[in-house]
Every structure is written in structure tokens, then in C-alpha cells.
Design a protein around this motif. Structure first.
Motif, PDB file in Angstrom:
ATOM      1  N   GLU A  24      -8.410  45.401 144.821  1.00  0.00           N
ATOM      2  CA  GLU A  24      -9.249  44.490 145.608  1.00  0.00           C
ATOM      3  C   GLU A  24      -9.165  43.047 145.122  1.00  0.00           C
ATOM      4  O   GLU A  24      -9.737  42.152 145.741  1.00  0.00           O
ATOM      5  N   GLY A  25      -8.485  42.828 143.998  1.00  0.00           N
ATOM      6  CA  GLY A  25      -8.365  41.478 143.456  1.00  0.00           C
ATOM      7  C   GLY A  25      -9.684  40.915 142.966  1.00  0.00           C
ATOM      8  O   GLY A  25      -9.930  39.719 143.059  1.00  0.00           O
ATOM      9  N   LEU A  26     -10.537  41.783 142.435  1.00  0.00           N
ATOM     10  CA  LEU A  26     -11.877  41.370 142.026  1.00  0.00           C
ATOM     11  C   LEU A  26     -11.982  40.975 140.561  1.00  0.00           C
ATOM     12  O   LEU A  26     -12.906  40.274 140.171  1.00  0.00           O
ATOM     13  N   ALA A  27     -11.059  41.451 139.726  1.00  0.00           N
ATOM     14  CA  ALA A  27     -11.162  41.184 138.295  1.00  0.00           C
ATOM     15  C   ALA A  27      -9.768  41.096 137.683  1.00  0.00           C
ATOM     16  O   ALA A  27      -8.803  41.608 138.240  1.00  0.00           O
ATOM     17  N   ARG A  28      -9.738  40.461 136.531  1.00  0.00           N
ATOM     18  CA  ARG A  28      -8.508  40.369 135.748  1.00  0.00           C
ATOM     19  C   ARG A  28      -8.833  40.691 134.303  1.00  0.00           C
ATOM     20  O   ARG A  28      -9.974  40.553 133.859  1.00  0.00           O
ATOM     21  N   LYS A  29      -7.816  41.068 133.570  1.00  0.00           N
ATOM     22  CA  LYS A  29      -7.981  41.346 132.145  1.00  0.00           C
ATOM     23  C   LYS A  29      -7.743  40.046 131.376  1.00  0.00           C
ATOM     24  O   LYS A  29      -6.756  39.355 131.596  1.00  0.00           O
ATOM     25  N   SER A  30      -8.650  39.732 130.486  1.00  0.00           N
ATOM     26  CA  SER A  30      -8.514  38.522 129.679  1.00  0.00           C
ATOM     27  C   SER A  30      -7.569  38.792 128.506  1.00  0.00           C
ATOM     28  O   SER A  30      -7.336  39.945 128.151  1.00  0.00           O
ATOM     29  N   PRO A  31      -7.056  37.739 127.896  1.00  0.00           N
ATOM     30  CA  PRO A  31      -6.177  37.923 126.735  1.00  0.00           C
ATOM     31  C   PRO A  31      -6.860  38.639 125.566  1.00  0.00           C
ATOM     32  O   PRO A  31      -6.197  39.249 124.746  1.00  0.00           O
ATOM     33  N   THR A  32      -8.172  38.579 125.509  1.00  0.00           N
ATOM     34  CA  THR A  32      -8.904  39.250 124.431  1.00  0.00           C
ATOM     35  C   THR A  32      -9.110  40.733 124.698  1.00  0.00           C
ATOM     36  O   THR A  32      -9.620  41.446 123.852  1.00  0.00           O
ATOM     37  N   GLY A  33      -8.734  41.193 125.893  1.00  0.00           N
ATOM     38  CA  GLY A  33      -8.814  42.617 126.189  1.00  0.00           C
ATOM     39  C   GLY A  33      -9.913  43.022 127.143  1.00  0.00           C
ATOM     40  O   GLY A  33      -9.907  44.124 127.659  1.00  0.00           O
ATOM     41  N   GLY A  34     -10.891  42.140 127.371  1.00  0.00           N
ATOM     42  CA  GLY A  34     -11.964  42.458 128.302  1.00  0.00           C
ATOM     43  C   GLY A  34     -11.573  42.115 129.733  1.00  0.00           C
ATOM     44  O   GLY A  34     -10.543  41.493 129.981  1.00  0.00           O
ATOM     45  N   TYR A  35     -12.397  42.527 130.655  1.00  0.00           N
ATOM     46  CA  TYR A  35     -12.174  42.210 132.064  1.00  0.00           C
ATOM     47  C   TYR A  35     -13.211  41.195 132.505  1.00  0.00           C
ATOM     48  O   TYR A  35     -14.321  41.188 132.007  1.00  0.00           O
ATOM     49  N   TYR A  36     -12.822  40.331 133.444  1.00  0.00           N
ATOM     50  CA  TYR A  36     -13.757  39.357 133.964  1.00  0.00           C
ATOM     51  C   TYR A  36     -13.641  39.307 135.482  1.00  0.00           C
ATOM     52  O   TYR A  36     -12.585  39.554 136.049  1.00  0.00           O
ATOM     53  N   LEU A  37     -14.756  39.000 136.105  1.00  0.00           N
ATOM     54  CA  LEU A  37     -14.850  38.956 137.557  1.00  0.00           C
ATOM     55  C   LEU A  37     -14.264  37.648 138.062  1.00  0.00           C
ATOM     56  O   LEU A  37     -14.498  36.582 137.497  1.00  0.00           O
TER      57      LEU A  37
END
Length: 62
Positions: free
Chosen positions: A46-59
Motif C-alpha cells: 500500500e506504500g504506507l511505510a518504509r524501513k528506516s536505516p536504524t531498522g524500525g518502520y515509519y509511516l
């Protein structure tokens, strides 16, 4: 598996919680691993989130 009705914000929060638990314990029970995979796939599809370089996901902004 039962259907979950989550907002994108709730899905990202749950995914981050499951990821943190997996990182800490080294694994997740099979049912929780399946939930994690489904959440990842849905958010990516759905293109709602991406994984950050630190490993978490963000909206992402909608």
C-alpha cells in the motif's frame, strides 16, 4: 488466521513492536512471525511505510 482491522498507524506500531521483540529474543513464535510478515507485506504493498536505516518502520505521509 483472523482478520485484524488496524489503522496504518497501529500497523506500523505493531510491526515495530514485533520487530523489537524479534531482535531482543532472536525469534518470534510462528503465529507472531506470520503476523509480522503480513503487516510488512501490506504496508509495503500500500506504500504506507518504509524501513528506516536504524531498522524500525515509519509511516509515510498520505
Amino acid at each position: 488466521m483472523r482478520e485484524l482491522k488496524l489503522t496504518p498507524e497501529q500497523a506500523v506500531a505493531l510491526l515495530n513492536l514485533l520487530q523489537a521483540e524479534r531482535d531482543y529474543e532472536g525469534h518470534l513464535p510462528k503465529a507472531l512471525e506470520e503476523v509480522r510478515e503480513v503487516l510488512r507485506a501490506w504496508l509495503k504493498e500500500e506504500g504506507l511505510a518504509r524501513k528506516s536505516p536504524t531498522g524500525g518502520y515509519y509511516l509515510l505521509r498520505r
